[in-house]
Design an enzyme around this catalytic site. Structure first.
Site, PDB file in Angstrom:
ATOM      1  N   THR A  71       0.999  -1.354   0.469  1.00  0.00           N
ATOM      2  CA  THR A  71       0.131  -0.134   0.173  1.00  0.00           C
ATOM      3  C   THR A  71       0.617   1.178  -0.153  1.00  0.00           C
ATOM      4  OG1 THR A  71      -1.598  -0.711   0.886  1.00  0.00           O
ATOM      5  CG2 THR A  71      -2.113   1.218   1.047  1.00  0.00           C
ATOM      6  N   LYS A 115      11.265  11.317  22.876  1.00  0.00           N
ATOM      7  CA  LYS A 115      11.354  12.410  23.976  1.00  0.00           C
ATOM      8  C   LYS A 115       9.870  12.864  24.953  1.00  0.00           C
ATOM      9  CE  LYS A 115      14.799  15.193  20.973  1.00  0.00           C
ATOM     10  NZ  LYS A 115      14.961  16.124  20.140  1.00  0.00           N
TER      11      LYS A 115
HETATM   12  C1  NCD Z   1      -4.785  -5.612   2.997  1.00  0.00           C
HETATM   13  C2  NCD Z   1      -4.014  -4.811   4.618  1.00  0.00           C
HETATM   14  O1  NCD Z   1      -3.227  -4.112   4.971  1.00  0.00           O
HETATM   15  O2  NCD Z   1      -5.034  -4.890   5.613  1.00  0.00           O
HETATM   16  N1  NCD Z   1      -3.353  -5.715   2.663  1.00  0.00           N
HETATM   17  C3  NCD Z   1      -3.554  -4.604   2.379  1.00  0.00           C
HETATM   18  O3  NCD Z   1      -3.463  -2.978   2.072  1.00  0.00           O
HETATM   19  N2  NCD Z   1      -3.330  -5.170   0.296  1.00  0.00           N
HETATM   20  C4  NCD Z   1      -4.310  -6.740   4.230  1.00  0.00           C
HETATM   21  C5  NCD Z   1      -4.151  -7.421   4.717  1.00  0.00           C
HETATM   22  O4  NCD Z   1      -2.902  -7.297   5.724  1.00  0.00           O
HETATM   23  O5  NCD Z   1      -4.388  -9.058   4.621  1.00  0.00           O
END
Ligand code: NCD
Length: 379
Positions: A107, A135
């Protein structure tokens, strides 16, 4: 004359000035937090566009359609050198902070690439512990300080509601900046849901004429998977969609989501039987076990082996169904499935970058420039 003043964008702070009229600024945190998500939605949007992008509930059907339409236009524009130059100039005066206080590469890179497409400079905070928080500074003070250098914050945080709190806090200052939720605790992941909707719409359009009336199964850890929660809420905007929640009992979807779906008249099936659901669905949305939330390794006691899509399952899946996964994958889909034309999870990743770029362009009210470019030069 060095430049033509008339050709410059109107008033640089127009967006901020408009947001300063928002009723959100007058609300106490307690009052805002206690509000129903549906009631919060209009406070987060501005003139039919998101200002902060925090919860799935703030996106209505016209906004979802608009995001899809723009994503398709932007992808086409970006195919040419001139088009890419246009996009890279679209928000070149903006800077964004990617504040990711929870592990993330996918992401994070998706947002980073989306910003690059639009010419936005980015800086990142990945480990809040290296900052003055050690801090004794509060996380809120840190974010407020950092926000002074930027025009937008993209935030992933292990605590559900933290991005909302920051958005509320900054909204009350003299220099509000938009906050995008890139995953909040076990609660929501609205931008993932937007890219999932775009993927579903595009894929099902070709296969069965659209998303309306489709049968969609969510499989895996539905209790702690935030992507499913956000997507399930967005699917309420598509008539006749039936949602299946397929999971071991201890990982089933929260009652809060089921209540919201019931209130919207959505047909739902809650089951542990993966094999029975497989031949019925138009879209299969697989998710991993979110064991990072375990207190004491309790996920290990749950038999999740049934919630695995094997290559031989492909024969019982409808020929025009699609397979999705928000990634990262662990043991939910056999790698041999990847080559099947119904597998759309890599496509989801790519769609995510475009959808996020579109969302940012909309937040800054530059989306009509994309329409104009498209109409003038592409059609
Ligand atoms: C998801 C999340 O972070 O919720 N990942 C993502 O953003 N594609 C899904 C996951 O971590 O399983």
């Amino acid at each position: 004359m060095l430049f033509d003043v008339a050709s410059l964008p109107a008033i640089p702070y127009r967006l901020r000035m408009a947001f300063k009229e928002s009723p959100l600024r007058a609300l106490s945190w307690e009052a805002f937090r206690a509000m129903d998500a549906e009631a919060k939605a209009p406070l987060l949007n501005l003139n039919g566009r998101p200002y902060h992008a925090l919860i799935a509930q703030q996106f209505d059907r016209p906004m979802l359609d608009r995001i899809g339409d723009l994503a398709t236009k932007m992808r086409k524009i970006a195919k040419t050198r001139g088009g890419m130059k246009f996009l890279q100039d679209l928000l070149s005066e903006k800077r964004a902070m990617l504040y990711f206080a929870q592990p993330s590469t996918r992401t994070f890179l998706s947002f980073s690439a989306a910003c690059q497409i639009l010419g936005i400079q980015t800086a990142e905070v990945r480990d809040a512990h290296t900052s003055s928080e050690i801090k004794g500074e509060s996380q809120e003070d840190s974010v407020r300080t950092f926000s002074s250098y930027f025009d937008m914050i993209v935030m992933r945080h292990p605590q559900g509601g933290f991005a909302e709190r920051i958005a509320w806090m900054l909204s009350g200052t003299d220099r509000p900046v938009p906050v995008i939720n890139a995953g909040s605790g076990k609660d929501q992941h609205p931008t993932q849901a937007l890219l999932d909707i775009y993927t579903l719409q595009r894929s099902l359009e070709k296969r069965r004429g659209g998303l309306e009336g489709a049968k969609i199964a969510f499989v895996g850890d539905l209790l702690r998977g935030r992507t499913v929660r956000s997507l399930s809420l967005l699917l309420r905007h598509y008539a006749g969609v039936k949602q299946y929640f397929v999971a071991p009992e201890s990982l089933q979807i929260g009652a809060d989501i089921l209540d919201k779906l019931a209130a919207s008249g959505v047909e739902v099936e809650v089951t542990a039987d993966f094999d029975a659901v497989l031949p019925e669905v138009d879209a299969l949305y697989m998710t991993r076990i979110q064991d990072e939330w375990d207190q004491a390794g309790e996920s290990r006691a749950i038999d999740t082996s049934r919630y695995y899509l094997r290559a031989d399952h492909l024969q019982v899946l409808k020929p025009d169904a699609i397979i999705m996964h928000p990634l990262p994958r662990r043991h939910e889909i056999a790698p041999e499935v990847d080559a099947d034309p119904r597998a759309k999870y890599w496509r989801q990743v790519r769609n995510g970058m475009w959808v996020r770029a579109v969302l940012i362009a909309m937040i800054f009210d530059r989306d009509r420039e994309i329409d104009r470019y498209y109409e003038d030069l592409m059609s």
